[in-house]
Design an enzyme around this catalytic site. Structure first.
Site, PDB file in Angstrom:
ATOM      1  N   SER A  10     -24.171   4.685   2.252  1.00  0.00           N
ATOM      2  CA  SER A  10     -23.075   4.684   3.206  1.00  0.00           C
ATOM      3  C   SER A  10     -21.830   4.050   2.588  1.00  0.00           C
ATOM      4  O   SER A  10     -21.340   4.522   1.571  1.00  0.00           O
ATOM      5  CB  SER A  10     -23.512   3.978   4.487  1.00  0.00           C
ATOM      6  OG  SER A  10     -22.622   4.241   5.549  1.00  0.00           O
ATOM      7  N   ASP A  14     -25.878   9.839   7.646  1.00  0.00           N
ATOM      8  CA  ASP A  14     -25.794   8.583   6.905  1.00  0.00           C
ATOM      9  C   ASP A  14     -27.103   8.163   6.232  1.00  0.00           C
ATOM     10  O   ASP A  14     -28.174   8.205   6.843  1.00  0.00           O
ATOM     11  CB  ASP A  14     -25.351   7.484   7.879  1.00  0.00           C
ATOM     12  CG  ASP A  14     -24.853   6.249   7.180  1.00  0.00           C
ATOM     13  OD1 ASP A  14     -25.689   5.494   6.643  1.00  0.00           O
ATOM     14  OD2 ASP A  14     -23.639   6.022   7.182  1.00  0.00           O
TER      15      ASP A  14
END
Length: 307
Positions: free
Chosen positions: A44, A179
């Site tokens: 991320s 993500d």
């Protein structure tokens, strides 16, 4: 054999400013620290940092990039909230601005163009299998630029950055990916596995040196001893529990496997800071400046000397 040095960077949204600021301090204390690293892993926000650092950006440059991006990426207003019904219908934020800015920075650069090895975590929501023997399913995906079969050297840096950081409810799904934090918010164990894989890194455990840098540990707890909770009570806490639990699991595993050749740097935050709180950037930099890093400096001085 020379040590194989790994830097692992957690996810955490705008708290990546803290990560970058801590790396600035380590580089200042041990000049050449960043140049000595063989593999940078990230998830991320940590994935974007990893890609930037692997391209040759300094910790200061990626911190400034994050500070500049933050105000635009996490911008929101009444009309946005009305349109997405407070995250019930649409993602809270658009990924258009971050894509534009990353494209300005990286252009059509691919993972194979990066001068350093990277490993970036994501999660594909549909493998689009056309083989009857392989069912369609979702699964983790770890993008890397190691040579050999399974390498992702052809993938564009911008696409990988957006795939790893498409946080559910915060940003839209990007190219079927969400993500990487849903599978490995702390990618240190994934990086270790890649390094020892005989088909990629081919390292021995004894040759690996790994420093894992977090985005700050949020002070959170549930004041319950015995409670019969259903979905309604658990729902507000489940995502945070899973993310923090995974972070702690990877830390435990690396600590057991690597012993003194592993170090975790992740200061406890004085107050909870969510991934989109851009007004807390000054506090994040203050925390980084006040964090005791003597142990980390000793570690990188011993194991991450420039060669």
């Amino acid at each position: 054999m020379a040590p194989f040095r790994i830097l692992s960077l957690d996810g955490g949204g705008i708290r990546g400013v803290l990560t970058a600021a801590l790396l600035e301090r380590l580089e200042a204390a041990q000049p050449g620290f960043m140049s000595s690293i063989d593999l940078i892993a990230g998830t991320s926000t940590g994935g974007i940092l990893a890609l930037g650092l692997a391209s040759g950006m300094s910790p200061t440059e990626v911190r400034i990039l994050y500070e500049n991006l933050g105000g635009k990426v996490f911008a929101d207003n009444f009309w946005d909230d009305l349109h997405d019904l407070g995250q019930l219908v649409h993602a809270e934020y658009s990924n258009t601005y971050i894509k534009d800015e990353l494209t300005k920075r990286f252009g059509n650069m691919s993972l194979g163009d990066l001068p350093k090895k990277v490993l970036v975590a994501s999660f594909v929501l549909d493998n689009k299998s056309k083989d009857p023997a392989i069912p369609r399913t979702w699964k983790p995906k770890f993008f890397h630029n190691f040579p050999g079969e399974g390498s992702d050297r052809h993938e564009h840096v911008v696409d990988v950055a957006l795939r790893t950081s498409a946080a559910p409810t915060f940003f839209p799904i990007y190219q079927r990916y969400t993500d990487g934090g849903v599978v490995a918010n702390n990618p240190s164990m994934c990086a270790l596995a890649q390094a020892v894989n005989p088909d990629s890194g081919g390292c021995k455990i004894s040759d690996i040196r790994l420093i894992s840098v977090g985005t700050g540990s949020n002070p959170q707890f549930l004041d319950v001893d015995n409670a019969d909770w259903g979905l309604a009570k658990w729902a507000p806490h489940l995502i945070t529990l899973m993310l923090d639990g995974g972070v702690g699991l990877a830390d435990y595993q690396c600590r057991q496997l690597l012993g003194k050749h592993y170090l975790r740097l992740n200061p406890l935050l004085p107050v909870p800071i969510s991934l989109d709180k851009i007004n807390q950037i000054p506090l994040l930099k203050e925390i980084a400046a006040k964090t005791a890093v003597e142990g980390a400096v000793k570690f990188v001085t011993q194991y991450f000397r420039a060669v």
